[in-house]
Design a protein around this motif. Sequence first.
Motif, PDB file in Angstrom:
ATOM      1  N   TRP A 316       0.855  -1.196   0.000  1.00 50.80           N
ATOM      2  CA  TRP A 316       0.000   0.000   0.000  1.00 50.80           C
ATOM      3  C   TRP A 316       0.882   1.234   0.000  1.00 50.80           C
ATOM      4  O   TRP A 316       2.052   1.192   0.390  1.00 50.80           O
ATOM      5  N   SER A 317       0.319   2.326  -0.452  1.00 48.04           N
ATOM      6  CA  SER A 317       1.089   3.564  -0.552  1.00 48.04           C
ATOM      7  C   SER A 317       0.131   4.737  -0.541  1.00 48.04           C
ATOM      8  O   SER A 317      -0.899   4.717  -1.227  1.00 48.04           O
ATOM      9  N   THR A 318       0.467   5.755   0.247  1.00 44.89           N
ATOM     10  CA  THR A 318      -0.451   6.882   0.402  1.00 44.89           C
ATOM     11  C   THR A 318       0.318   8.180   0.617  1.00 44.89           C
ATOM     12  O   THR A 318       1.453   8.181   1.106  1.00 44.89           O
ATOM     13  N   PHE A 319      -0.276   9.272   0.211  1.00 42.07           N
ATOM     14  CA  PHE A 319       0.169  10.589   0.656  1.00 42.07           C
ATOM     15  C   PHE A 319      -0.440  10.873   2.022  1.00 42.07           C
ATOM     16  O   PHE A 319      -1.517  10.357   2.362  1.00 42.07           O
ATOM     17  N   VAL A 320       0.225  11.706   2.801  1.00 38.13           N
ATOM     18  CA  VAL A 320      -0.372  12.335   3.975  1.00 38.13           C
ATOM     19  C   VAL A 320       0.138  13.770   3.995  1.00 38.13           C
ATOM     20  O   VAL A 320       1.347  14.009   4.096  1.00 38.13           O
ATOM     21  N   GLY A 321      -0.760  14.726   3.865  1.00 35.47           N
ATOM     22  CA  GLY A 321      -0.313  16.105   3.860  1.00 35.47           C
ATOM     23  C   GLY A 321      -1.422  17.080   3.568  1.00 35.47           C
ATOM     24  O   GLY A 321      -2.531  16.704   3.174  1.00 35.47           O
ATOM     25  N   GLY A 322      -1.110  18.352   3.781  1.00 34.24           N
ATOM     26  CA  GLY A 322      -2.048  19.425   3.496  1.00 34.24           C
ATOM     27  C   GLY A 322      -1.475  20.384   2.475  1.00 34.24           C
ATOM     28  O   GLY A 322      -0.636  20.012   1.644  1.00 34.24           O
ATOM     29  N   GLY A 323      -1.896  21.648   2.555  1.00 35.76           N
ATOM     30  CA  GLY A 323      -1.522  22.628   1.558  1.00 35.76           C
ATOM     31  C   GLY A 323      -0.138  23.205   1.733  1.00 35.76           C
ATOM     32  O   GLY A 323       0.344  23.928   0.848  1.00 35.76           O
ATOM     33  N   GLY A 324       0.545  22.926   2.856  1.00 38.53           N
ATOM     34  CA  GLY A 324       1.927  23.322   3.049  1.00 38.53           C
ATOM     35  C   GLY A 324       2.848  22.138   2.823  1.00 38.53           C
ATOM     36  O   GLY A 324       2.426  21.066   2.382  1.00 38.53           O
TER      37      GLY A 324
END
Length: 874
Positions: A316-324
Amino acid sequence: MLHLIRIAIICFLLMPATMFAQLKRGFVENRGQWPAQVVASSKFGNHSFYLERTGFTYHMRDVKGIQQAHNKGLTPQPNDVRVKGHVYHVNFEGAQQTGRVEKKKASVTRYNYFFGNDPSRWASNCVAYEEVTLHSIYDGIDITTYIHDGMLKYDFIVSPHADPKQITLQFEGQDKLELQHGRIEVHLSTGVVYEQSPIAWQIIQGEKRFIACEYQLEEGRVKYHFPKGYDTKHPLIIDPQVVFSTYSGSESDNFGYSATYDEQGNLYSGSSAFGQGYPTTTGAYQETHAGGDSAIESGIDMALSKYSADGTTMIWSTFVGGGGDDLPHSLIVNSADELYVYGCTGSDDFPLSNNAYQNQFLGGANVSPTGTGATFPNGTDIAVVHLNASGSALIGSTYVGGDANDGINAAILLKRNYADEFRGEISLDNQEFPIIISSTLSTDFPTVNAFQNTNNGGQEAVVFRLNPQLSSMSWSSYLGGSNDDSGYSLTAHPNGNYYLTGGTASNNFPVTANAYQTNFSGVVDGYVAQISGNGQSIVSATYYGANNYDQIYFVETDQAGAIYGYGQSISPGNALISNVGYSVSNSGNTLMKFNDALTSLVWSTVIGTGDGNPNLSPSAFLVDYCNRIYISGWGVSTIGSLLNPGSHLFPLTDLETTSDAQFPTSSTGGFYMAVFDDAMTTLEYATFYGGNTSSEHVDGGTSRFDRKGIIYQSVCAGCGSNDDFPIFPADAWSATNNSTNCNNGVFKFDFQLPLTIADFTFESGCVNTPITFTSNSTFAQTYEWNFGNLGTSNAINPTFVFTSPGFYDITLIVQHPSTCNLNDTLVQTIEIFAANGTQMPLAIVCEGETFILGSPDSPVDADYTWTPDLYLDD
């Protein structure tokens, strides 16, 4: 007494993108379904291996071609020319066929084969074994094939008076056979298979001694040569190996930060992804890149990925983040295979859980760490994330911080290597609550039950404990003096306390009376501090350093509770060498051992090239079950753009390697790994790792060894759009850097030192039903099982029947007289259910057919559990 010499020679199969469970099928016996010369066969996804009386046969298939056909909706058919296959043979030239066949560790599952309309090729109830030995293939020589960490391996076992020169491996059917860098390369139309360098050692009077062993290749025949001979009275056993190495395959720029592991040997990586081109999986928590403030591509999100134990699959692979911009510094996995992430964020919309401990981004001053591509115009907070086992949902996520920058090491005197800003560590206590050590500039950092409630000046180290849902804080404290201090690493101690380490420029750091070093000695000193298990007091603390720059980047404890550190120094000569046999005077990487009270130094040393400066930026550290010391770090070939102004990191190319090194030289820099004995008298193993063009490194962050001596390392690889990072196996997840600059490379390297490790698996079941306990232990000679005081067994894989429902603690003690730790114990709990269900017999269902669960007499409201047998194939 018969002494055996074991010459360990690895062959790796190119494994496809299949579940790790499939690799544990083992070797299925031949009951007529294959030609008579086949003893057993193993299938790894689309590849097949046949063990024969006088050799091996490999059928390698083009895994990527099969996957591409599948993606196009094409179903491969027999003799399908759209999918390549290549068969080659390894013949034991001159071998005998009359020796005894010994099979060990039988599986519970049985296999049935019905090939075509010829009943003579039908076989049922076939047993798979984890280990098969052919005895006396040559005079006094056996061969054992087995599965280790999901990889196919074989060992030649040579009796004391037998001649290993008898062993001749004749290869046929390949396109080309080469001896390169000490390993055999078998070139096929489907890729390259590698026979890794044969590396061996002996245990003599409790000491491990490496034995030089190398291939000789002539006219398609491979022999083994011992240039320095060996002592035939003692076992010759082992061979360090690369288990896998791969790029992420990201099409966006992608820098490596952190890596960790789970108990199944899967690798988890944390990196910075600069755009949507990083590969995410369907159903991932965050499939879309959220952007950021970096000027590179679309900004930075954390990229978190789980690779299979053999490196062929991104599970599995995912992003984790916001606008910064958002970055992962340290990863760890709990017993439920849930991933914890500690990092920093500049996003005021970072994804949080509903009950986050801190749901407001407080930020700080603008900061842009040199060379990392990251920029934080509104400052940083610490981010802590807890993902479920499938990477599809948040269990918890929170900010932690005050109104200045948190989670980065911004102190000029303390950030001595490229990307030292992004250090710190997350660990788990014995209740699997996360504990984090980091750095802060905030004067209002949240403190709870603290031993130090206030920031005493400048940058301060911080340490805190959260609950698993990241919704509450048990305790939190500053740690430091009136000048700058940093928090880099922590470890739990057998006494229930925690040891912390980092660097300090404070002459009033809170060291304790009777500490080994109570006085601040230079521009920067390292420190080690012991805090109580409840986080409310400093039990002991000491400086460590000479008269210039010294820092400790990692701290570890051994089985007896002694404390070890790994760091850097530019203190000259022998200032930090004490009571050791191995040192390189005037070098700049430090190792030391304290007693648990931190009142005395057991030994200390410096290693490197002797040019007065550190050669390595430390990236991982371990003290194993036998108190061996493992280090990993990176360096570069020249002082250049990777290093901050004023850095003291010098080239690593002249570091000492051992004769059995995987990569004995380095021309461009990269990684260096080494193992030392418990008394720091001997360099037992050392190797470089990296490509020939790029200077591999990490952008801050920490990687990890497990206690068995396997490293899980994250790398910033291939920068400059190069593909020179060494990839293994050939069908690893990605053999290419698909970006215009860097990819997060990862590698898993097994030092395979002789440790006895207890491990077993089982499936919970019902009362009065036989349950098999399968040992996956390593270097085990005897087995002692205890079934919750209901009975015992000395079998390798015992079967036991429980007559009452409930929970039972199952204990396994394994022993081996030739390993350094001699024995190991593991206790696991099994749940036994009441017998109010039945198990139906195995059913074979072909594609397109239907099957009715139950029987006409089954109640209409019955519950059924359907377990497909993934291994019935061919």
